[in-house]
Design an enzyme around this catalytic site. Structure first.
Site, PDB file in Angstrom:
ATOM      1  CE1 TYR A  44      34.005 -33.794  19.296  1.00 59.68           C
ATOM      2  CE2 TYR A  44      35.600 -32.307  18.075  1.00 59.68           C
ATOM      3  CZ  TYR A  44      35.359 -33.291  18.884  1.00 59.68           C
ATOM      4  OH  TYR A  44      36.550 -34.145  19.147  1.00 59.68           O
ATOM      5  CG  ASP A  88      34.408 -24.316  20.151  1.00 58.25           C
ATOM      6  OD1 ASP A  88      35.429 -23.844  19.304  1.00 58.25           O
ATOM      7  OD2 ASP A  88      34.223 -25.469  20.375  1.00 58.25           O
ATOM      8  CE  LYS A 128      38.945 -27.353  13.091  1.00 61.04           C
ATOM      9  NZ  LYS A 128      39.500 -28.533  12.744  1.00 61.04           N
TER      10      LYS A 128
END
Length: 409
Positions: free
Chosen positions: A128, A221, A249
């Site tokens: 994702y 990623d 994050k």
């Protein structure tokens, strides 16, 4: 609000029942609006690595709020966090801040296409990279949880240049590279959006070699793994350096943030240094920069990642041992402060193997753990997270409850 939530996985659709509505958080714990207390292994999906509402972070944020919450202009804090990221992450020589992991990946994909003058990219089934159109192809996470292989509203043209390979399978990647001019190979260096799936070192090094051979870029990623599995991310942990890295994050310390960075010659394509346009009103805002700086300062202290490794290994090893002892087929693993388990025999090395899991059993297990005060990711297709605030006592209680629940499943 659609489904009553602001992000799909929070709706608890895959585990049944109603979502937990939080009232407050502190350290390793969360309290819902009914006053129930939970040991939190979601950690706001990764950012709360030093603990929720850390006193040092809150004090720094309070001081900054007296100066202002948003400038829409350069601030010195951007330079400070940029230097910390560049010093820590092997691939990053220049960095651009934005507001989310999705935004970072949007900027990244435009950048790799601009730099290589190629349109096609390779991603992996179950990985994702945010909800931009080009990435919503076999994307795992909430898409898999909801049973949607793609999303309505995404034009065919938007995904025509997205080619999917199988994780941990170099042959599937080279087969695509032989037939297509590819701008970049993009992956989660440790998958967290199909559940926790670790790569082999040979797979990551093989991707580095294939990228060089076929003249494309390699993109990690690290929105999830950055500063979580090691201070320098997965690329430090595995010793494989990509050309471009996306982050989020942890580097925002619980505030909205994203970033992408890499080699100087590539990053100088980004406006205003170069012609590739990307912008954002709140990018690099002083609050997010402050929280990120204070979080990274804490993580850099000796013993941080040793603590994460100790707590997480005992947690996941104990859960798996309890499950197997009760006669269930379970498998899983961890790296530092990131973990996951599947209700299947395993091992799980790619998304198609993760789909063999007994998701109904996972849903029952999740609800019963929740009733006992243990808050885990409400989807079989999400990783879990520990933080510096989790204690041996937290793990003891969690394992006691896991043993009790496995006996009742």
């Amino acid at each position: 609000m659609p489904g009553g939530v602001s992000s799909p996985v929070r709706a608890f659709k895959s585990v049944g029942g109603n979502p937990v509505v939080f009232d407050r958080v502190k350290g390793a714990y969360a309290w819902d609006v009914d006053g129930n207390k939970y040991i939190d292994y979601v950690g706001t999906w990764g950012p709360a690595i030093i603990g929720h509402a850390d006193d040092t972070v809150l004090e720094a944020l309070n001081k900054q709020m007296q100066k202002g919450t948003s400038f829409g202009a350069p601030c010195a804090l951007e330079n400070e966090l940029a230097k910390m990221v560049i010093d820590a992450v092997p691939s990053v020589e220049m960095v651009r801040f934005c507001n989310s992991g999705t935004e970072a990946c949007m900027g990244m994909i435009r950048l790799v296409r601009a730099y290589t003058k190629r349109d096609r990219v390779i991603k992996f089934e179950g990985c994702y990279h945010g909800h931009a159109d080009a990435f919503l192809v076999q994307a795992g996470s909430g898409v898999a949880t909801l049973g949607l292989p793609d999303s309505p509203g995404v034009p065919k043209g938007a995904t025509a240049g997205t080619l999917c390979a199988t994780y941990n399978d170099l042959a599937s990647v080279e087969e695509i590279l032989k037939e297509n001019e590819v701008a970049a190979i993009i992956l989660e260096p440790v998958v967290g959006n199909s559940g926790f799936i670790a790569p082999t070192k040979e797979f990551l090094q093989g991707l580095r070699d294939l990228s060089t051979k076929y003249g494309c870029l390699l993109v990690f990623d690290e929105v999830m793994t950055g500063f979580r599995i090691a201070y320098g991310g997965a690329q430090e942990y595995f010793g494989v350096t990509p050309d471009i890295t996306t982050m989020g994050k942890v580097i925002g310390g619980g505030l909205p943030v994203g970033a992408y960075g890499g080699r100087k010659d590539i990053m100088e394509m980004v406006a205003p240094a170069g012609p590739m346009y990307q912008a954002g009103t709140l990018s690099g805002n002083p609050l997010a920069m402050t929280a990120g700086i204070e979080t990274l300062k804490r993580l850099k202290q000796p013993g941080s990642y040793e603590h994460l490794e100790k707590v997480t290994s005992r947690l996941i090893d104990g859960i798996l041992e309890a499950g197997k002892a009760a006669g269930h087929e379970v498998c899983g693993g961890h790296i530092s402060g990131m973990f996951g388990l599947f209700f299947c025999k395993g091992p799980v090395t790619a998304f198609h193997e993760a789909t063999a899991s007994d998701t109904k059993k996972f849903g029952r297990w999740h609800r019963m753990m929740l009733e006992r005060g243990v808050y885990l990711a409400p989807s079989q297709y999400e990783a879990g997270f520990t933080g510096l605030c989790h204690t041996e006592e937290d793990v003891d209680y969690t394992l006691k409850m896991a043993k009790e629940v496995f006996a009742l499943l």
